[in-house]
Design an enzyme around this catalytic site. Structure first.
Site, short mmCIF file in Angstrom:
data_model
loop_
_atom_site.label_atom_id
_atom_site.label_comp_id
_atom_site.label_asym_id
_atom_site.label_seq_id
_atom_site.Cartn_x
_atom_site.Cartn_y
_atom_site.Cartn_z
N LEU A 1 29.81 49.57 50.36
CA LEU A 1 30.77 49.71 51.46
C LEU A 1 30.26 50.77 52.43
CD1 LEU A 1 34.12 49.83 49.41
CD2 LEU A 1 32.69 47.85 50.00
N GLY A 2 29.80 50.33 53.59
CA GLY A 2 29.29 51.25 54.59
C GLY A 2 27.77 51.19 54.68
N GLY B 1 25.87 53.23 56.87
CA GLY B 1 25.40 54.35 57.66
C GLY B 1 24.18 54.97 57.01
N SER C 1 22.63 52.82 54.02
CA SER C 1 21.33 52.18 54.24
C SER C 1 20.28 52.75 53.29
CB SER C 1 20.88 52.36 55.70
OG SER C 1 20.76 53.74 56.04
N GLU D 1 28.33 61.57 41.45
CA GLU D 1 27.27 62.58 41.39
C GLU D 1 26.83 63.03 42.78
OE1 GLU D 1 25.32 65.31 40.08
OE2 GLU D 1 25.54 63.96 38.37
N VAL E 1 28.51 66.17 45.43
CA VAL E 1 28.18 67.59 45.45
C VAL E 1 26.68 67.75 45.26
CG1 VAL E 1 28.56 69.85 44.38
CG2 VAL E 1 30.41 68.17 44.41
N GLY F 1 18.90 68.45 64.00
CA GLY F 1 19.65 67.41 63.29
C GLY F 1 20.32 67.87 62.01
N LYS G 1 33.56 70.74 47.93
CA LYS G 1 32.60 70.69 46.82
C LYS G 1 32.97 71.63 45.69
CE LYS G 1 28.82 69.26 49.87
NZ LYS G 1 27.60 69.69 50.59
N GLY H 1 20.79 64.67 52.93
CA GLY H 1 19.67 63.85 53.35
C GLY H 1 19.85 62.42 52.87
#
Length: 407
Positions: free
Chosen positions: A7-8, A10, A14, A124, A127, A182, A200, A298
């Site tokens: 689901l998703g 982004g 991806s 997992e 955090v 970025g 977190k 990342g």
């Protein structure tokens, strides 16, 4: 063959698809069966994607497909993620997510549903990105009573503070640099105001102490008020300024939880963690201090943690017994006013006698080129209530206040 839905699509979504497709052979050996992505849910069109035939826009297609055993939620936020995840669990599908806001706010409820349905809710990646911490906490360190957990939980703020320390940058300039590279969003509030770190530490504290810690109950401060002057005084103190999320078992049995900038001594295992790196220190009664370190975000590091959860979800035929915490009315959270800490205070226009009349016996700090009338010191360990009352009496003479932590 295990068939899953993502689901998703982004950054993390991806990345998840990329890792699964790239490592199919290795995942087959680790999962014991092939993992196939049957659906990718996204409202956007991706006509040039090699996976274009897998895209759907209606979640019900996924929900009503009995072949889907694992749903990966990487949309983020609460709406519509919460509804999608809850519905998937109720339908008997395991869920893997990287969504820290969802876990921090709804974790107890979703874990309970997963256990009732005999499936799993894994997170997992919520955090530490690619840093393993959730599974070590509830499995590898399960023989310990966790007394404290503290960490540098946000790479963006750690990068900004590193630039302020190493390059003597002002906060605004360091933030601009982070945005240009970025590391920081156009609207950086979730990072620089401590919101991300709060979510977190709530997840880590919930798992460590067995009861849900809700973000709304946690005193949270960011780094927007930190100045180069504070950095200079911290060097004289012999340490570094870091944004720390921490939770500590108190003598009265309650748990103190806070997110705040902090002076930490140079001997601390967290003091040398710089740039976009994260580190999480777990203090157990048997192991002592254990530190988990790495890049906390990342595309591929986070996707790696997501896919690892998918592999375990595929292999398991029942709910994880150790990954669980109870809901709570928050009565076990220590009142912030009662938390006792040392504090760094920077003031202008008061004497040493006045400072000690307010805070007790203090330790003074110095910095190069300090203007006349500026005074900086470390207070004795005092309650938040007493420190707040003393600070309030300073009015506009207060230039800065940062807590001092022993990690």
């Amino acid at each position: 063959m295990a068939k899953i839905a993502v689901l998703g699509y982004g950054v993390v979504g991806s990345g998840t698809v990329e890792v699964i497709e790239k490592n199919k052979e290795g995942l087959l050996k680790k999962a014991g069966q092939e993992i196939e992505i049957k659906y990718i849910l996204d409202l956007r069109d991706f006509p040039d994607s090699p996976y274009k035939d897998k895209f759907v826009k209606d979640f019900n297609v996924i929900l009503n497909d009995p072949e889907i055993s694992v749903v990966v939620e990487v949309i983020g936020g609460i709406k519509p993620s919460y509804d999608f995840v809850k519905s998937s669990l109720l339908a008997g599908k395991s869920v893997v997510t990287s969504n820290k806001e969802l876990v921090a706010k709804k974790g107890a409820e979703l874990l309970k549903i997963a256990h009732e349905k005999g499936v799993n809710f894994f997170f997992e990646a919520s955090v530490g990105g690619g840093i393993p911490i959730i599974r070590p906490l509830h499995q590898c360190l399960s023989a310990n009573r966790i007394d404290e957990i503290a960490g540098i939980l946000n790479g963006t703020t750690n990068f900004i503070l590193t630039k302020m320390i190493r390059d003597n940058m002002a906060f605004d300039d360091a933030l601009k640099t982070a945005q240009e590279l970025g590391y920081a969003e156009r609207n950086p509030s979730a990072d620089v105001d401590g919101i991300d770190a709060c979510r977190k530490i709530c997840i880590l504290a919930s798992l460590s102490f067995g009861k849900h810690v809700y973000p709304d109950n946690i005193h949270t401060e960011g780094i927007t008020k930190i100045t180069p002057e504070d950095v200079a005084y911290c060097e004289n103190f012999g340490g570094s300024i870091k944004l720390i999320g921490w939770a500590s078992r108190q003598d009265d049995g309650k748990v103190a939880v806070m997110v705040c900038p902090a002076f930490i001594h140079e001997d601390s295992q967290l003091a040398g963690v710089n740039d976009v790196f994260n580190a999480i220190l777990v203090r157990g009664d048997s192991t002592g201090d254990v530190v988990f370190y790495g890049k906390g975000a990342g595309k591929l590091p986070t996707a790696s943690a997501v896919v690892a959860d998918v592999v375990i979800a595929v292999k398991m035929n029942s709910s994880s017994k150790s990954l669980y915490w109870e809901d709570s009315d928050q009565d076990f959270i220590e009142d912030t006013d009662k938390i006792v800490l040392e504090n760094y205070v920077r003031v202008n226009g008061i004497s040493k006698d006045e400072a000690e009349a307010l805070f007790g016996k203090v330790s003074y700090l110095t910095r190069k080129d300090a203007p006349e009338g500026e005074l900086a010191f470390i207070t004795p360990a005092i309650s938040e209530k007493d420190c707040n009352e003393a600070v309030a009496k300073l009015g506009d003479k207060l230039l800065g206040r940062i807590r001092v932590l022993d990690y």
